[in-house]
Design a protein around this motif. Structure first.
Motif, short mmCIF file in Angstrom:
data_model
loop_
_atom_site.label_atom_id
_atom_site.label_comp_id
_atom_site.label_asym_id
_atom_site.label_seq_id
_atom_site.Cartn_x
_atom_site.Cartn_y
_atom_site.Cartn_z
N HIS A 21 0.87 -1.18 0.00
CA HIS A 21 0.00 0.00 0.00
C HIS A 21 0.91 1.24 0.00
O HIS A 21 1.33 1.70 1.06
CB HIS A 21 -0.91 0.02 1.23
N PRO A 22 1.19 1.78 -1.21
CA PRO A 22 2.13 2.91 -1.29
C PRO A 22 1.74 4.10 -0.42
O PRO A 22 2.59 4.75 0.18
CB PRO A 22 2.11 3.29 -2.77
N GLU A 23 0.45 4.39 -0.32
CA GLU A 23 0.03 5.54 0.50
C GLU A 23 0.33 5.30 1.98
O GLU A 23 0.72 6.21 2.70
CB GLU A 23 -1.45 5.87 0.28
N ALA A 24 0.19 4.07 2.43
CA ALA A 24 0.52 3.74 3.82
C ALA A 24 2.03 3.80 4.03
O ALA A 24 2.50 4.26 5.08
CB ALA A 24 -0.01 2.36 4.18
N MET A 25 2.79 3.38 3.03
CA MET A 25 4.25 3.45 3.13
C MET A 25 4.69 4.91 3.23
O MET A 25 5.55 5.24 4.04
CB MET A 25 4.89 2.77 1.91
N ARG A 26 4.10 5.78 2.41
CA ARG A 26 4.44 7.20 2.46
C ARG A 26 4.10 7.80 3.81
O ARG A 26 4.86 8.54 4.39
CB ARG A 26 3.70 7.94 1.33
N ARG A 27 2.93 7.44 4.32
CA ARG A 27 2.49 7.95 5.63
C ARG A 27 3.47 7.50 6.72
O ARG A 27 3.85 8.28 7.58
CB ARG A 27 1.07 7.44 5.90
N ASN A 28 3.90 6.25 6.65
CA ASN A 28 4.84 5.74 7.64
C ASN A 28 6.21 6.42 7.53
O ASN A 28 6.85 6.73 8.55
CB ASN A 28 4.99 4.23 7.50
N LEU A 29 6.66 6.67 6.31
CA LEU A 29 7.93 7.39 6.12
C LEU A 29 7.85 8.79 6.71
O LEU A 29 8.79 9.26 7.35
CB LEU A 29 8.27 7.50 4.63
N ASP A 30 6.72 9.44 6.50
CA ASP A 30 6.56 10.81 6.99
C ASP A 30 6.50 10.89 8.51
O ASP A 30 6.77 11.95 9.08
CB ASP A 30 5.31 11.44 6.38
#
Length: 117
Positions: A21-30
């Motif tokens: 889930h790319p959007e979840a990955m981005r959220r976690n990175l942020d």
């Protein structure tokens, strides 16, 4: 060898059920406010001021970033060492996670292809 085979089978089973889930990955990175890429930032700062000084600056900036929830780049820019000089232009690029993944994409694709065969 039996344990290694068992581990490999378990990993293959896990990989088959993996959903990205790319959007979840981005959220976690942020969530890290840039701290996840702090090694890349330190390498670039080391060119300017030496390893020890860069490490100290990054340590202090990371502590403030974590405790106050401030982006890492902002805390670096506020550091007294940068009061009289600009931040390096390539420093912000060091915080871009997609620029700091090395060969991981190629390795992942190769592994998935091998497992799927």
């Amino acid at each position: 060898a039996i344990i290694a085979a068992s581990i490999a089978e378990t990993l293959a089973t896990l990989a088959q059920g993996l959903v990205v889930h790319p959007e979840a990955m981005r959220r976690n990175l942020d969530l890290s406010n840039g701290l996840i890429a702090s090694e890349a930032v330190m390498m670039r700062l080391s060119r300017l001021m030496g390893r020890h000084e860069a490490h100290q600056l990054l340590y202090e900036a990371a502590q403030r970033s974590q405790s106050d929830g401030v982006p890492l780049m902002a805390t670096i820019g506020e550091h007294p060492l940068f009061a009289k000089r600009e931040l390096p232009q390539d420093l912000a690029q060091a915080l871009v996670a997609s620029a700091y993944i090395g060969e991981s994409v190629a390795i992942t694709v190769e592994t998935v292809e091998r497992v799927a065969s």
